[in-house]
Design a protein around this motif. Sequence first.
Motif, PDB file in Angstrom:
ATOM      1  N   PHE A 136     -39.854  52.906 -21.640  1.00 55.68           N
ATOM      2  CA  PHE A 136     -41.336  52.427 -21.769  1.00 55.68           C
ATOM      3  C   PHE A 136     -41.402  51.582 -22.867  1.00 55.68           C
ATOM      4  CE2 PHE A 136     -45.008  53.964 -24.094  1.00 55.68           C
ATOM      5  CZ  PHE A 136     -45.979  53.339 -23.401  1.00 55.68           C
ATOM      6  N   LYS A 151     -43.039  47.911 -22.878  1.00 54.14           N
ATOM      7  CA  LYS A 151     -44.577  47.801 -23.260  1.00 54.14           C
ATOM      8  C   LYS A 151     -44.630  46.786 -24.324  1.00 54.14           C
ATOM      9  CE  LYS A 151     -48.856  50.007 -23.995  1.00 54.14           C
ATOM     10  NZ  LYS A 151     -49.669  51.095 -23.754  1.00 54.14           N
ATOM     11  N   CYS A 166     -54.357  51.668 -22.635  1.00 57.41           N
ATOM     12  CA  CYS A 166     -54.495  50.847 -21.730  1.00 57.41           C
ATOM     13  C   CYS A 166     -54.065  49.443 -22.088  1.00 57.41           C
ATOM     14  CB  CYS A 166     -55.896  50.905 -21.133  1.00 57.41           C
ATOM     15  SG  CYS A 166     -55.807  49.541 -19.853  1.00 57.41           S
ATOM     16  N   TYR A 199     -47.391  61.474 -11.602  1.00 57.84           N
ATOM     17  CA  TYR A 199     -47.284  60.327 -11.671  1.00 57.84           C
ATOM     18  C   TYR A 199     -45.941  59.667 -10.746  1.00 57.84           C
ATOM     19  CZ  TYR A 199     -50.755  59.765 -15.030  1.00 57.84           C
ATOM     20  OH  TYR A 199     -52.024  59.748 -15.935  1.00 57.84           O
ATOM     21  N   ILE A 239     -44.505  50.512 -16.661  1.00 56.06           N
ATOM     22  CA  ILE A 239     -44.932  51.187 -18.003  1.00 56.06           C
ATOM     23  C   ILE A 239     -45.929  52.134 -17.617  1.00 56.06           C
ATOM     24  CG2 ILE A 239     -44.204  49.241 -19.700  1.00 56.06           C
ATOM     25  CD1 ILE A 239     -47.342  48.586 -19.803  1.00 56.06           C
ATOM     26  N   LYS A 281     -46.011  61.892 -19.209  1.00 59.13           N
ATOM     27  CA  LYS A 281     -46.971  61.946 -18.197  1.00 59.13           C
ATOM     28  C   LYS A 281     -46.697  62.939 -17.357  1.00 59.13           C
ATOM     29  CE  LYS A 281     -48.922  57.661 -18.822  1.00 59.13           C
ATOM     30  NZ  LYS A 281     -49.366  56.322 -18.163  1.00 59.13           N
ATOM     31  N   THR A 321     -60.382  49.573 -11.105  1.00 56.61           N
ATOM     32  CA  THR A 321     -61.213  49.841 -12.558  1.00 56.61           C
ATOM     33  C   THR A 321     -62.185  48.908 -12.947  1.00 56.61           C
ATOM     34  OG1 THR A 321     -59.385  48.815 -13.740  1.00 56.61           O
ATOM     35  CG2 THR A 321     -59.264  51.337 -13.389  1.00 56.61           C
ATOM     36  N   ARG A 345     -50.090  55.485 -25.366  1.00 59.81           N
ATOM     37  CA  ARG A 345     -50.316  55.076 -23.901  1.00 59.81           C
ATOM     38  C   ARG A 345     -51.420  54.469 -23.762  1.00 59.81           C
ATOM     39  NH1 ARG A 345     -45.315  56.822 -21.055  1.00 59.81           N
ATOM     40  NH2 ARG A 345     -46.115  55.239 -19.682  1.00 59.81           N
ATOM     41  N   SER A 353     -66.327  49.358 -12.692  1.00 59.93           N
ATOM     42  CA  SER A 353     -67.230  49.397 -13.710  1.00 59.93           C
ATOM     43  C   SER A 353     -68.341  48.421 -13.574  1.00 59.93           C
ATOM     44  CB  SER A 353     -66.454  48.647 -14.826  1.00 59.93           C
ATOM     45  OG  SER A 353     -65.248  49.232 -15.359  1.00 59.93           O
ATOM     46  N   PRO A 375     -62.129  55.853 -22.700  1.00 61.13           N
ATOM     47  CA  PRO A 375     -62.019  55.346 -21.093  1.00 61.13           C
ATOM     48  C   PRO A 375     -60.811  54.633 -21.126  1.00 61.13           C
ATOM     49  CG  PRO A 375     -63.403  53.821 -22.576  1.00 61.13           C
ATOM     50  CD  PRO A 375     -63.174  55.230 -23.501  1.00 61.13           C
ATOM     51  N   PHE A 376     -60.103  54.439 -22.034  1.00 56.68           N
ATOM     52  CA  PHE A 376     -58.706  53.620 -21.815  1.00 56.68           C
ATOM     53  C   PHE A 376     -57.672  54.489 -22.441  1.00 56.68           C
ATOM     54  CE2 PHE A 376     -61.841  50.250 -22.254  1.00 56.68           C
ATOM     55  CZ  PHE A 376     -61.440  49.515 -20.873  1.00 56.68           C
TER      56      PHE A 376
HETATM   57  C1  HEM Z   1     -62.340  49.196 -16.785  1.00 55.98           C
HETATM   58  C2  HEM Z   1     -61.007  48.850 -16.735  1.00 55.98           C
HETATM   59  C3  HEM Z   1     -59.916  49.721 -16.998  1.00 55.98           C
HETATM   60  C4  HEM Z   1     -59.764  51.191 -17.261  1.00 55.98           C
HETATM   61  C5  HEM Z   1     -61.136  52.089 -17.550  1.00 55.98           C
HETATM   62  C6  HEM Z   1     -58.309  51.473 -17.496  1.00 55.98           C
HETATM   63  C7  HEM Z   1     -57.973  52.707 -17.880  1.00 55.98           C
HETATM   64  C8  HEM Z   1     -56.671  53.044 -18.100  1.00 55.98           C
HETATM   65  C9  HEM Z   1     -56.328  54.476 -18.730  1.00 55.98           C
HETATM   66  C10 HEM Z   1     -57.203  55.615 -18.973  1.00 55.98           C
HETATM   67  C11 HEM Z   1     -54.980  54.281 -18.869  1.00 55.98           C
HETATM   68  C12 HEM Z   1     -54.153  55.532 -19.405  1.00 55.98           C
HETATM   69  C13 HEM Z   1     -53.610  56.048 -17.952  1.00 55.98           C
HETATM   70  C14 HEM Z   1     -52.571  57.386 -18.263  1.00 55.98           C
HETATM   71  O1  HEM Z   1     -52.224  57.478 -19.216  1.00 55.98           O
HETATM   72  O2  HEM Z   1     -52.627  58.053 -17.178  1.00 55.98           O
HETATM   73  C15 HEM Z   1     -54.494  53.134 -18.540  1.00 55.98           C
HETATM   74  C16 HEM Z   1     -53.159  52.537 -18.643  1.00 55.98           C
HETATM   75  C17 HEM Z   1     -52.717  51.383 -18.343  1.00 55.98           C
HETATM   76  N1  HEM Z   1     -53.503  50.162 -17.861  1.00 55.98           N
HETATM   77 FE1  HEM Z   1     -55.710  50.380 -17.592  1.00 55.98          FE
HETATM   78  N2  HEM Z   1     -57.423  50.237 -17.336  1.00 55.98           N
HETATM   79  C18 HEM Z   1     -58.474  49.230 -16.957  1.00 55.98           C
HETATM   80  C19 HEM Z   1     -58.009  48.012 -16.880  1.00 55.98           C
HETATM   81  C20 HEM Z   1     -56.725  47.499 -16.876  1.00 55.98           C
HETATM   82  C21 HEM Z   1     -56.483  46.227 -16.585  1.00 55.98           C
HETATM   83  C22 HEM Z   1     -57.254  45.094 -16.212  1.00 55.98           C
HETATM   84  C23 HEM Z   1     -54.710  46.123 -16.581  1.00 55.98           C
HETATM   85  C24 HEM Z   1     -54.064  45.112 -16.525  1.00 55.98           C
HETATM   86  C25 HEM Z   1     -54.373  43.898 -16.082  1.00 55.98           C
HETATM   87  C26 HEM Z   1     -54.634  47.646 -16.873  1.00 55.98           C
HETATM   88  C27 HEM Z   1     -53.284  47.937 -16.917  1.00 55.98           C
HETATM   89  C28 HEM Z   1     -52.813  49.148 -17.555  1.00 55.98           C
HETATM   90  C29 HEM Z   1     -51.582  49.624 -17.495  1.00 55.98           C
HETATM   91  C30 HEM Z   1     -50.456  48.704 -17.393  1.00 55.98           C
HETATM   92  C31 HEM Z   1     -51.480  51.059 -18.299  1.00 55.98           C
HETATM   93  C32 HEM Z   1     -50.375  52.008 -18.690  1.00 55.98           C
HETATM   94  C33 HEM Z   1     -49.938  51.655 -20.174  1.00 55.98           C
HETATM   95  C34 HEM Z   1     -49.308  52.685 -20.546  1.00 55.98           C
HETATM   96  O3  HEM Z   1     -48.751  53.673 -19.974  1.00 55.98           O
HETATM   97  O4  HEM Z   1     -48.834  52.457 -21.830  1.00 55.98           O
HETATM   98  N3  HEM Z   1     -55.690  48.337 -17.049  1.00 55.98           N
HETATM   99  N4  HEM Z   1     -55.647  52.169 -18.276  1.00 55.98           N
END
Ligand code: HEM
Length: 493
Positions: free
Chosen positions: A120, A124, A434, A101, A112, A97, A300, A432, A304, A426-427
């Motif tokens: 990490f 995770k 989401c 961050y 995480i 990252k 997020t 890494r 949406s 998007p995720f």
């Molecule tokens: C539409 C809803 C969501 C979108 C678009 C989204 C998007 C993302 C993205 C793009 C990342 C990667 C970020 C990065 O690497 O910098 C991420 C990581 C993460 N998200 Fe989401 N997220 C959403 C909802 C959620 C929800 C509901 C939760 C928990 C309740 C969540 C928890 C996390 C966590 C803990 C990470 C870190 C994972 C890692 O680094 O392995 N997110 N998310």
Amino acid sequence: MLSLILIWVLIVMICYQYRRRNIVLLGSKLPGPKGHPIIGHALMFYGKPEKAFKKFNQLSKQFKEIIALWIGPQLHVVILCAKYTEIILKNSRSTVKSEEYQFLKSWLGDSILISEGAKFRRNKKLLTPSFHVLNLKQYTHVFGEYAQKLNCDLEEKANGEEFDIHPFLSLTTMYVLLETSLGVKTETLGVDALDYAEAVERLGRCAHQRVYKVWLRFNAIFRFSKLRQTQEKYLKVVHPLTERVIAERKKSYLNGDSDERSWPLFIDGFFKARDEQGQGLSDQEIKDEVMTMMFAGQDTTTVSVGFALSLLGLNPDIQDKLVMEIDKVFGDSERALDYEDCKNLPYMEQVIQETWRLYPPIPLMGKMPTEDIQLDEYTLPKGCTIAVMIMKVHRDPSQYPRPNVFDPDNFLPERIKQRSPYSFIPFSAGHRTCIGQRYAMLLIKVLLANILRRYTVTSTVPMKEFQLAAQTTLKRKDGFRIRLRKRHIETIH
Ligand code: HEM
């Protein structure tokens, strides 16, 4: 004495430049606009987030696949196309990252979202079971309860007048997250819930400001800044409140107190989790992860739903098709939505995906290569910041023939097959990715289905007039302005 200090400063500067020679040399070969000495392109992005976003958009018209920008001494390489995104995200073992961050660390600790390496991977693995589909199934009725509350709150707005639905959605998603992750009822928290929501928003803004205000990147300067005082003020809201709620929950968890709740809370899963050595998460780790879930999950999901309603309000034909699908599942019944219903809403899923494509809630992701990465003739040097501009990747014209048009059919299986999987991220993707993506899809489906069962949405602000601003999430600065009218009263009641 003075000459000794000058010589020392000179040596430090030479060593600094020597260490950076690879970045400076390779960075100079990348395409990008001309910058100023020392500050680079920092002034371009200084000021309000919507200004920074506009600037990015202008630059991406000129430089179609990759842009090199210097924010002070730091080289940022912005990736705009699916082809290069694929190389970077597949190369996940050679990236970490980005440094930005770390600006979240005083708030989210070593959760995480921020940590790397063994910590990490361990954490995770320990957290992932809490997001298992069997748990999510049981959340559907909690989502439904809050969706119905939201519908009641929207009743007073259903007079066809334009309003911003953002505050209504924001409170709903926060209550849902508090209840499913911590088991906290809104009534218990009262005004604290509003303070918490505000603090989360402000802390996100503080971290974002440190990205663009070059001088605040240095801890030695930030420590004495006004922004630090603001950050401290909001940390004093989120930390004690989270600690208090976790302590209360842990007490009843250890006592084995039973409650009327029929679904598993995230936090109970965190208490229970054990690694191969039989070690669980520490209290500090649990606190960091809980705060991260609230931060990553709330805004997020809010935006949406806000963007989806704005787009449906502009496209009545798509809304009609979606409402037909919803009506087919429910008919005249007023029963609550269950998990099986959500599986029977494929067009809804396409609408949500197309919304995420055009307006990804996280529009930008930062990575840092731990070794040089080759993208065709370009070399991204080790130690630079890579900014994957998700919003631009999602509009890559080599992947989407009409990149700026809202067309849920883009997510028909036969169209998906024709594209690179990295054209829709998007995720994020890879290790890494989401952790909350299935939770998010389910919650958004429930909220949209409930709103559209009761109301017809219209909107008069065309897409090109949306005032977009990216802080950590992508928002409409002009608000999610829509109009609601009650539909088919005789069949709903
Ligand atoms: C539409 C809803 C969501 C979108 C678009 C989204 C998007 C993302 C993205 C793009 C990342 C990667 C970020 C990065 O690497 O910098 C991420 C990581 C993460 N998200 Fe989401 N997220 C959403 C909802 C959620 C929800 C509901 C939760 C928990 C309740 C969540 C928890 C996390 C966590 C803990 C990470 C870190 C994972 C890692 O680094 O392995 N997110 N998310």
